[in-house]
Write a protein that holds these residues in place. Structure first.
Motif, PDB file in Angstrom:
ATOM      1  N   TYR A  90       1.415  -1.097   0.059  1.00  0.00           N
ATOM      2  CA  TYR A  90      -0.411  -0.145  -0.065  1.00  0.00           C
ATOM      3  C   TYR A  90       0.716   1.104   0.178  1.00  0.00           C
ATOM      4  N   ARG A  91       1.084   1.785  -0.758  1.00  0.00           N
ATOM      5  CA  ARG A  91       1.082   3.296  -1.082  1.00  0.00           C
ATOM      6  C   ARG A  91       1.513   4.133  -1.976  1.00  0.00           C
ATOM      7  N   ILE A  92       1.945   5.220  -1.249  1.00  0.00           N
ATOM      8  CA  ILE A  92       0.897   6.691  -2.689  1.00  0.00           C
ATOM      9  C   ILE A  92       1.920   7.303  -2.917  1.00  0.00           C
ATOM     10  N   ASP A  93       2.964   7.390  -2.699  1.00  0.00           N
ATOM     11  CA  ASP A  93       4.148   8.082  -3.392  1.00  0.00           C
ATOM     12  C   ASP A  93       4.241   7.719  -4.820  1.00  0.00           C
ATOM     13  N   SER A  94       5.394   8.228  -5.867  1.00  0.00           N
ATOM     14  CA  SER A  94       4.763   8.107  -6.834  1.00  0.00           C
ATOM     15  C   SER A  94       4.957   7.155  -8.110  1.00  0.00           C
ATOM     16  N   MET A  95       5.044   5.329  -7.367  1.00  0.00           N
ATOM     17  CA  MET A  95       4.774   4.271  -7.809  1.00  0.00           C
ATOM     18  C   MET A  95       3.455   3.366  -7.293  1.00  0.00           C
ATOM     19  N   ALA A  96       3.011   5.002  -6.651  1.00  0.00           N
ATOM     20  CA  ALA A  96       1.360   4.289  -6.211  1.00  0.00           C
ATOM     21  C   ALA A  96       0.603   4.036  -7.985  1.00  0.00           C
ATOM     22  N   THR A  97      -0.352   2.944  -7.286  1.00  0.00           N
ATOM     23  CA  THR A  97      -1.246   2.589  -9.179  1.00  0.00           C
ATOM     24  C   THR A  97      -2.355   3.758  -9.400  1.00  0.00           C
ATOM     25  N   PRO A  98      -2.696   4.061 -10.017  1.00  0.00           N
ATOM     26  CA  PRO A  98      -3.516   5.493 -10.977  1.00  0.00           C
ATOM     27  C   PRO A  98      -5.022   4.834  -9.972  1.00  0.00           C
ATOM     28  N   THR A  99      -5.651   4.066 -10.476  1.00  0.00           N
ATOM     29  CA  THR A  99      -6.511   3.677  -9.313  1.00  0.00           C
ATOM     30  C   THR A  99      -6.352   4.567  -7.589  1.00  0.00           C
ATOM     31  N   MET A 100      -5.623   4.312  -7.095  1.00  0.00           N
ATOM     32  CA  MET A 100      -5.233   4.731  -6.212  1.00  0.00           C
ATOM     33  C   MET A 100      -4.736   6.438  -6.561  1.00  0.00           C
ATOM     34  N   LEU A 101      -3.803   6.564  -6.871  1.00  0.00           N
ATOM     35  CA  LEU A 101      -3.643   7.996  -7.425  1.00  0.00           C
ATOM     36  C   LEU A 101      -5.023   9.297  -7.686  1.00  0.00           C
ATOM     37  N   ASN A 102      -6.205   7.799  -8.650  1.00  0.00           N
ATOM     38  CA  ASN A 102      -7.429   9.060  -9.071  1.00  0.00           C
ATOM     39  C   ASN A 102      -8.409   9.252  -7.821  1.00  0.00           C
ATOM     40  N   SER A 103      -8.576   8.096  -7.299  1.00  0.00           N
ATOM     41  CA  SER A 103      -9.126   7.983  -5.880  1.00  0.00           C
ATOM     42  C   SER A 103      -9.240   9.164  -5.229  1.00  0.00           C
ATOM     43  N   LEU A 104     -11.034   9.399  -4.695  1.00  0.00           N
ATOM     44  CA  LEU A 104     -11.402  10.510  -4.081  1.00  0.00           C
ATOM     45  C   LEU A 104     -10.813  10.955  -2.671  1.00  0.00           C
ATOM     46  N   MET A 105     -11.067   9.783  -2.134  1.00  0.00           N
ATOM     47  CA  MET A 105      -9.476  10.165  -0.574  1.00  0.00           C
ATOM     48  C   MET A 105      -8.575  10.536  -0.972  1.00  0.00           C
ATOM     49  N   TYR A 106      -7.835  10.034  -1.788  1.00  0.00           N
ATOM     50  CA  TYR A 106      -6.300  10.563  -2.158  1.00  0.00           C
ATOM     51  C   TYR A 106      -6.728  12.175  -2.654  1.00  0.00           C
ATOM     52  N   LYS A 107      -7.511  11.939  -3.585  1.00  0.00           N
ATOM     53  CA  LYS A 107      -7.371  13.156  -3.758  1.00  0.00           C
ATOM     54  C   LYS A 107      -8.314  14.714  -2.890  1.00  0.00           C
ATOM     55  N   LEU A 108      -8.841  14.069  -2.238  1.00  0.00           N
ATOM     56  CA  LEU A 108      -9.558  15.908  -0.745  1.00  0.00           C
ATOM     57  C   LEU A 108      -8.351  14.937  -0.077  1.00  0.00           C
ATOM     58  N   SER A 109      -7.325  14.394   0.709  1.00  0.00           N
ATOM     59  CA  SER A 109      -6.263  14.326   1.799  1.00  0.00           C
ATOM     60  C   SER A 109      -5.841  15.538   1.307  1.00  0.00           C
ATOM     61  N   TYR A 110      -5.097  15.122  -0.164  1.00  0.00           N
ATOM     62  CA  TYR A 110      -3.525  16.242  -1.067  1.00  0.00           C
ATOM     63  C   TYR A 110      -4.331  17.379  -1.460  1.00  0.00           C
ATOM     64  N   TYR A 111      -5.064  17.597  -1.704  1.00  0.00           N
ATOM     65  CA  TYR A 111      -5.306  18.974  -2.363  1.00  0.00           C
ATOM     66  C   TYR A 111      -4.308  19.655  -2.003  1.00  0.00           C
ATOM     67  N   ARG A 112      -4.496  20.529  -2.232  1.00  0.00           N
ATOM     68  CA  ARG A 112      -3.582  21.353  -2.421  1.00  0.00           C
ATOM     69  C   ARG A 112      -2.299  21.220  -1.133  1.00  0.00           C
ATOM     70  N   PHE A 113      -1.988  20.059  -1.135  1.00  0.00           N
ATOM     71  CA  PHE A 113      -1.008  19.765  -0.499  1.00  0.00           C
ATOM     72  C   PHE A 113       0.589  20.479  -0.577  1.00  0.00           C
ATOM     73  N   VAL A 114       0.578  20.347  -1.623  1.00  0.00           N
ATOM     74  CA  VAL A 114       2.020  20.697  -2.291  1.00  0.00           C
ATOM     75  C   VAL A 114       2.607  22.282  -1.730  1.00  0.00           C
ATOM     76  N   GLU A 115       1.253  23.047  -1.441  1.00  0.00           N
ATOM     77  CA  GLU A 115       1.469  24.439  -1.149  1.00  0.00           C
ATOM     78  C   GLU A 115       2.100  24.639  -0.556  1.00  0.00           C
ATOM     79  N   THR A 116       2.034  23.516   0.719  1.00  0.00           N
ATOM     80  CA  THR A 116       2.590  24.007   2.490  1.00  0.00           C
ATOM     81  C   THR A 116       3.710  23.973   2.307  1.00  0.00           C
TER      82      THR A 116
END
Lengths: 773, 117
Positions: free
Chosen positions: A674-700
């Motif tokens: 189970y991983r969320i880095d660049s090796m994560a599967t596209p399904t994972m990266l497109n899931s709503l949970m991933y998006k809602l959690s990490y939205y604008r996270f890069v701005e921190t």
């Protein structure tokens, strides 16, 4: 002779007063050791389930008992709702409600919340007194005091009953111990009065906690054990038979149990033993009135006929049990009997961390030195074996098994461990102090202290380590001792009993060293318990703190988010989140939620799980169909809060996939990881949970480094098309999103998209239709 | 043939022995026994009725049967306690035993009235 009688009765009275004061001090200790959470944080309700109980109590105190029974709650499980009165164990709420009502009618204006916060510590004091009574019935008051002291500060129980942890277990453990005490009391006295009280205590237990099935199985097991080992007595009959009848009737009065009390297999054991005990009673009766020779004849005649009847009845029973689905056992009980059951069939039970089997260190953490004292206590219970001590042995054996299956049942083990350790420690002190007394010539006059005095003394040295408060009790004890010395010489000369005692005398040095070691052991226990109460188990989990080099940080994000919700959204808005946060949202934000911690409808939870694990558009459709306005996610990546939604995400996938097969767990895992880095599967990266959690996270921090997973996230820059961020708390722990309204589009296009997504919506509708509402 | 006749004879002997032993019990115990038998009989009657008619108001059936079984069990407990031959209950006064019995019955029937529906 009369004078010595008067003296001994005076001494008894004095001992009773002493015991009474020690018990009060133990109660104070039990109450005050649980106040760390209030002192270190504040007087708040903790965690998740307590918020629901708190909300129910509020309703009860506002609307009265009748409205409470008929309460249909439309704030949860939207659009289904939940019948609260019929699906909740009302014991805790009724207790706290009554407490609040009594206090208010005495003109003590406490808020409902304050009463709720302090219910658990109050009842832990009651529980330690009940432990004293139970152990006293088994092995005398010395063991009782030690056991009560142990229970007052056993970490396992503290973890469930700190101030603010307003959960069923808080009152249920008291009810459990008290029911056992009354059973033993009935067994020892054979009085119907205690049998009635026993049933009423059992009723309170059934009201309070689902764990009452432990009682209704343990007591029949003990009755069966007594019968099988030839210890049947008419006292056993009086203790058992009325209890089954009255207990069953009282249990079926509780709406959440109802007819289950006679229909499910958890309760069948009691009926089987009920029948058996009547057969045995009849046999003993006939044996009593017949001559041995005639009895033999009767046995040969009855056995041949009786066996056939028995087999027929057992066959009927087995057929009845087998004909019901899941063999009449509910999922939670099955997962107790077969530890692998839950992980195989019910992900929703397995997903709760407190339903996992415990690890070895958790035994040491939760019962500490008691784990070493228990075997000694078992040995002490065997000499001599009585009905009461066999019950305690059975209790410890079964509860050890159950605690091995589920972490949270460690709580049932804790009282048993306390009782047995109390017995062990008290007996050990008894032996050592007695042998010291025999060997010290100056004290030899003091040698024939009766058993009660010796054992109550044995508590003394143990007490002195605990608190300063018990210090004066100790002094009292010594003064009592010196007074005793004056009286003793008049009494009986060294007799047979003294010779008998001399046989078990140990060398002086050995016993002194042993006593010192035992006191050290007790001291370790105290230190550990206080540490556990102060550090490990007092965190309310809605307010978090962390110590870093620049001081103490307080994370109050949860209440910030809930307060935002209650101030900035409409009263009827629906908030979707994973079920963990359902109770808190309804209680603190007063908004309607889709699912909550009462996991009664798997399909509904699976719908939310599916939405969370679907891509944005499909998720939007699911949420829109549920009338959801806001989505709440908990995200710990910025501050390193490990139990956030990303870590729970695999359970959402599993539970969702269990009902909606197009969600497949392997799609979210890269090579089983189970991983969320660049090796994560596209399904994972497109899931709503991933998006809602990490939205604008890069701005921190510019790198989007997740502190919980200790990695940079896989997809950093993305936009949300169907959701908009409305609020993010100070430490980003709670993020709230609003569903965007549907766009105006050309009619044909909408139809096309709808026809594409029909199979899913249809399957979902079907899922909803299956619900009883 | 001889064997069966011996068993019947045995059975007869046994019956006689039980009867003679039982007729020696005091009258008040006999009254309690009669009460117990009556209660059990009523319970059986209800079970038969349930088998014929159906279980529909299940709480009524349950409370009816359990009321009978409960009274029988309590009466047996009372009988155990007031029996002079029982050494275990030497120091328990029959009045106390009866008071306990009444209390327990009160609780039982309060519950049953509540459960009857």
């Amino acid at each position: 002779m009369a004078a010595t009688d008067a003296q001994s009765s005076l001494r008894h009275a004095f001992g009773n007063v002493l015991v009474f004061f020690i018990l009060i001090l133990i109660g104070v200790l039990a109450f005050s050791i649980r106040l760390f959470s209030v002192i270190k944080y504040e007087s708040v309700i903790h965690e998740f389930d307590p918020y629901f109980n708190y909300r129910v109590t509020q309703f009860l105190s506002k609307n009265g008992i009748y409205d409470f029974w008929n309460w249909f709650d439309d704030r949860t499980w939207y659009p289904l709702g939940r019948v609260i009165g019929g699906t909740v164990y009302p014991g805790l709420t009724l207790t706290a409600g009554t407490l609040w009502w009594v206090l208010n009618s005495l003109n003590i204006p406490l808020s409902v919340e304050t009463v709720c916060v302090f219910t658990a510590p109050i009842f832990s004091a009651f529980a330690s007194w009940a432990t004293y009574l139970l152990t006293k019935e088994v092995k005398g008051s010395g063991a009782g005091l030690t056991a009560a002291l142990f229970l007052a500060m056993v970490p396992s129980y503290i973890s469930r009953s700190v101030a603010g942890s307003y959960d069923n277990e808080a009152v249920a453990i008291f009810a459990l111990i008290f029911t056992f005490y009354l059973y033993i009391k009935t067994l020892n006295t054979g009085s119907l009065f205690y049998a009635t009280l026993n049933s009423i205590a059992y009723f309170y237990m059934v009201c309070s906690w689902g764990g009452y099935t432990f009682i209704i199985n343990l007591i029949p097991m003990h009755a069966l054990l007594c019968v099988v080992t030839g210890r049947y007595s008419s006292r056993l009959y009086i203790a058992y038979a009325p209890f089954v009848i009255l207990g069953t009737l009282l249990a079926s009065l509780v709406p959440v149990v109802g007819f289950n009390a006679v229909m499910t297999s958890e309760h069948f054991a009691s009926f089987l033993v009920f029948i058996l005990i009547h057969v045995v009673a009849l046999v003993y009766y006939i044996k009593g009135i017949l001559s041995p020779k005639m009895f033999k004849v009767a046995v040969t005649l009855v056995v041949s006929g009786g066996l056939a009847v028995c087999f027929a009845m057992i066959a009927v029973l087995i057929a009845m049990v087998a004909s019901s689905p899941t063999m009449g056992w509910s999922g939670r009980s099955l997962s107790l009997l077969d530890p692998t059951y839950a992980s195989k069939y019910i992900p929703i039970i397995a997903s709760v961390s407190e339903h996992q089997p415990p690890t070895w260190p958790s035994y040491f953490m939760d019962i500490n030195v008691l784990a070493f004292l228990v075997p000694a206590g078992i040995i002490a219970c065997f000499s001599p074996l009585s009905d009461a001590s066999s019950f305690v042995i059975l209790y410890i054996v079964t509860s050890v098994y159950f605690s091995g299956v589920m972490v949270r049942l460690m709580l049932v083990l804790a009282p048993a461990a306390c009782i047995l350790s109390g017995i062990a420690l008290s007996q050990a002190f008894d032996v050592f102090t007695r042998s010291i007394k025999f060997q010290l010539p100056s004290l030899s006059v003091d040698s024939h202290v009766d058993a009660g005095g010796a054992s109550s003394e044995s508590v003394g040295p143990d007490d002195t380590v605990k608190t300063d408060k018990t210090e004066d009790a100790h002094k009292e004890r010594t003064s009592k001792k010196s007074r005793k010395k004056e009286k003793e010489p008049v009494e009986k000369p060294p007799s047979k009993s003294q010779i008998k005692k001399r046989l078990s005398v140990l060398p002086l040095e050995t016993s002194i060293i042993a006593i010192i070691l035992l006191v050290l052991l007790g001291a370790f226990y105290v230190v550990h318990s206080v540490w556990a109460a102060a550090e490990a188990y007092s965190a309310p989990s809605i307010v978090l703190t962390s110590h870093s080099h620049d001081g103490l940080h307080v994370f109050d994000d949860f209440r910030e988010a809930y307060a935002w919700l209650s101030h900035n959204t409409e009263v009827d808005d629906k908030v979707a989140s994973w079920w963990d946060y359902g109770y808190q949202t309804t209680a603190m934000a007063n908004r309607t939620v889709i699912v909550d911690n009462n996991t009664w409808n798997n399909t509904h939870i699976a719908t939310v799980g599916t939405a969370m694990s679907s891509p944005e558009k499909a998720a939007w459709e699911i949420f829109h169909s549920l009338d959801v306005k806001y989505v709440l996610v908990v995200f710990g990546g910025l501050v390193g809060y490990p139990s956030d939604d990303i870590n729970k995400f695999l359970w959402m996938v599993r539970i969702g996939g269990g009902v909606f097969p197009h969600i497949k767990e392997p799609d979210y895992l890269r090579d089983g990881q189970y991983r969320i880095d660049s090796m994560a599967t596209p399904t994972m990266l497109n899931s709503l949970m991933y998006k809602l959690s990490y939205y604008r996270f890069v701005e921190t921090d510019g790198k989007a480094f997740d502190r919980v997973r200790r990695t940079e996230i896989g997809k950093k820059h993305f936009k949300l098309t169907h959701f908009e961020e409305v609020f993010t708390t100070h430490h980003w722990m709670v993020r709230l999103y609003k569903l965007k309204p549907p766009k105006n589009r050309i009619r044909g296009k909408i139809k096309k998209t709808k026809s594409k997504s029909t199979p899913k919506t249809v399957s979902k509708r079907k899922g909803l239709k299956r619900n009883p509402f | 043939m001889a064997k069966t006749s011996s068993t019947t004879k045995d059975a007869q002997d046994l019956f006689h022995a039980i009867w003679s032993a039982y007729s020696a019990t005091p009258t008040n115990l006999k009254i309690i026994d009669l009460y117990v038998v009556f209660a059990v009989f009523t319970a059986l009657l209800q079970v038969v009725y349930m088998a014929l008619v159906g279980t529909f108001p299940f709480n009524s059936f349950l409370s009816g049967v359990l009321s009978c079984v409960g009274t029988a069990v309590l009466a047996v407990c009372l009988r155990i306690q007031v029996n002079k031959e029982n050494k275990e209950f030497k120091d328990l006064a029959p009045e106390r035993a009866f008071a306990d019995f009444v209390l327990c019955n009160l609780v039982l029937h309060l519950v049953i009235m509540n459960f009857l529906g």
